[in-house]
Design a protein around this motif. Structure first.
Motif, short mmCIF file in Angstrom:
data_model
loop_
_atom_site.label_atom_id
_atom_site.label_comp_id
_atom_site.label_asym_id
_atom_site.label_seq_id
_atom_site.Cartn_x
_atom_site.Cartn_y
_atom_site.Cartn_z
N PRO A 122 109.47 78.27 -20.65
CA PRO A 122 109.61 77.41 -21.82
C PRO A 122 111.07 77.17 -22.20
CG PRO A 122 109.17 79.64 -22.52
CD PRO A 122 109.18 79.66 -21.01
N VAL A 136 105.20 79.82 -16.21
CA VAL A 136 105.65 78.81 -17.18
C VAL A 136 106.96 79.27 -17.79
CG1 VAL A 136 105.08 77.54 -19.27
CG2 VAL A 136 103.27 78.18 -17.68
N LEU A 164 107.93 74.48 -14.49
CA LEU A 164 106.83 75.30 -13.99
C LEU A 164 107.14 75.74 -12.57
CD1 LEU A 164 103.88 76.28 -14.62
CD2 LEU A 164 103.10 74.19 -13.51
N ARG A 167 95.26 75.90 -22.31
CA ARG A 167 95.65 75.99 -20.90
C ARG A 167 94.38 76.14 -20.07
NH1 ARG A 167 100.98 79.97 -20.37
NH2 ARG A 167 102.36 78.77 -21.75
N ASP A 170 102.96 77.45 -28.67
CA ASP A 170 102.34 77.47 -27.35
C ASP A 170 100.97 78.15 -27.36
OD1 ASP A 170 104.28 76.08 -26.03
OD2 ASP A 170 105.38 77.84 -25.36
N LEU A 228 99.46 73.00 -18.44
CA LEU A 228 100.52 73.98 -18.69
C LEU A 228 101.77 73.33 -19.26
CD1 LEU A 228 100.19 76.11 -15.43
CD2 LEU A 228 99.11 76.52 -17.62
N PHE A 229 101.81 71.98 -19.23
CA PHE A 229 102.97 71.27 -19.74
C PHE A 229 102.77 70.90 -21.20
CE2 PHE A 229 103.73 70.78 -15.24
CZ PHE A 229 105.12 70.83 -15.16
N THR A 230 103.62 71.43 -22.07
CA THR A 230 103.65 71.06 -23.48
C THR A 230 105.07 70.62 -23.82
OG1 THR A 230 104.25 73.28 -24.27
CG2 THR A 230 101.90 72.82 -23.93
N THR A 246 107.61 73.16 -22.74
CA THR A 246 107.70 73.57 -21.34
C THR A 246 108.96 73.00 -20.72
OG1 THR A 246 105.29 73.62 -21.14
CG2 THR A 246 106.56 73.60 -19.11
N ASN A 279 109.72 69.46 -16.42
CA ASN A 279 109.31 68.56 -17.48
C ASN A 279 110.20 67.32 -17.41
OD1 ASN A 279 109.37 67.37 -20.24
ND2 ASN A 279 108.04 69.08 -20.72
#
Length: 231
Positions: free
Chosen positions: A179, A177, A85, A35, A30, A77-79, A82, A112
């Protein structure tokens, strides 16, 4: 010669070590993901009314109802790590004695695509979310917020019971966030590596209006009638 129990302990210890190292590696990925959250927020309609905090309470308190408009881009912010949120808006002001006050007026959870099943939503909305996530690791529209004249979820008050005509109030956008693996992270005031601080996300300062009473309504209606009369 080792017993079966000792061998089982060694295998379990090796497994937990590998799982910990793998989890730490996943969480560290991350840090390399950029970001760059941004947002614009402004007030639309503000009222201060009086009501009881509980149905059995005889004492009334002042409550502020703040409608707002928000445009934000939190998609960065979305990986792949994630889970979801958590987004929320607070009203912040400085009280007597330089005391800092902050109250949440609105919040929302954005999942997500791989975590949509964790959100309690209807079947129609679920179909739309699945359709939007087909063939995509992260749906591009996740994290894009466009709210106009949004009604607050929560009214705000003060321990003193009085909040009308409070000055230097601002609305601020926050995020958290969550994860799949790793630590929870919040919005930052300063940039850190590839993680940039929130761009914007704070409204102009404003003052809460006077308490809305029946007399004020009568005065406003009289003014409107006077304006409507032709000379």
């Amino acid at each position: 010669m080792h017993s079966s129990f000792t061998r089982l302990q060694n295998v379990f210890g090796f497994f937990t070590t590998v799982a910990f190292v793998l989890g730490a590696f996943i969480a560290a990925t991350d840090l390399g993901s950029t970001r760059s959250p941004s947002g614009v927020i402004k007030t639309d309609n503000i009222q201060v009314v009086k009501g009881r905090p509980h149905y059995y309470s005889s004492k009334k308190e002042e409550y502020a109802i703040i409608r707002f408009s928000l445009e934000a881009d939190l998609s960065s912010l979305f990986t792949w790590n994630t889970k979801q949120l958590f987004v929320y808006v607070t009203a912040d002001w400085t009280g007597p004695g330089n005391t800092n006050n902050s109250a949440v007026i609105w919040d929302s959870i954005i999942t997500n695509p791989s975590a949509d099943h964790l959100q309690n939503i209807g079947p129609v909305a679920m179909k739309k979310l699945k359709r939007s996530a087909e063939g995509k690791a992260i749906a591009p529209e996740r994290g894009i917020l466009k709210l106009k004249n949004q009604k607050p979820k929560y009214q705000i008050t003060h321990p003193s019971g009085k909040i009308a005509e409070t000055s230097d109030v601002t609305l601020k956008l926050h995020y958290n966030v969550q994860p799949w693996v790793g630590l929870l992270t919040w919005n930052m005031d300063k940039s850190f590596g590839a993680w940039n601080a929130m761009k914007g996300g704070i409204s102009d300062r404003f003052t809460l209006p006077a308490l809305k009473t029946k007399d004020n309504k009568d005065k406003n209606s009289t003014k409107n009638k006077t304006k409507g009369k032709k000379p």
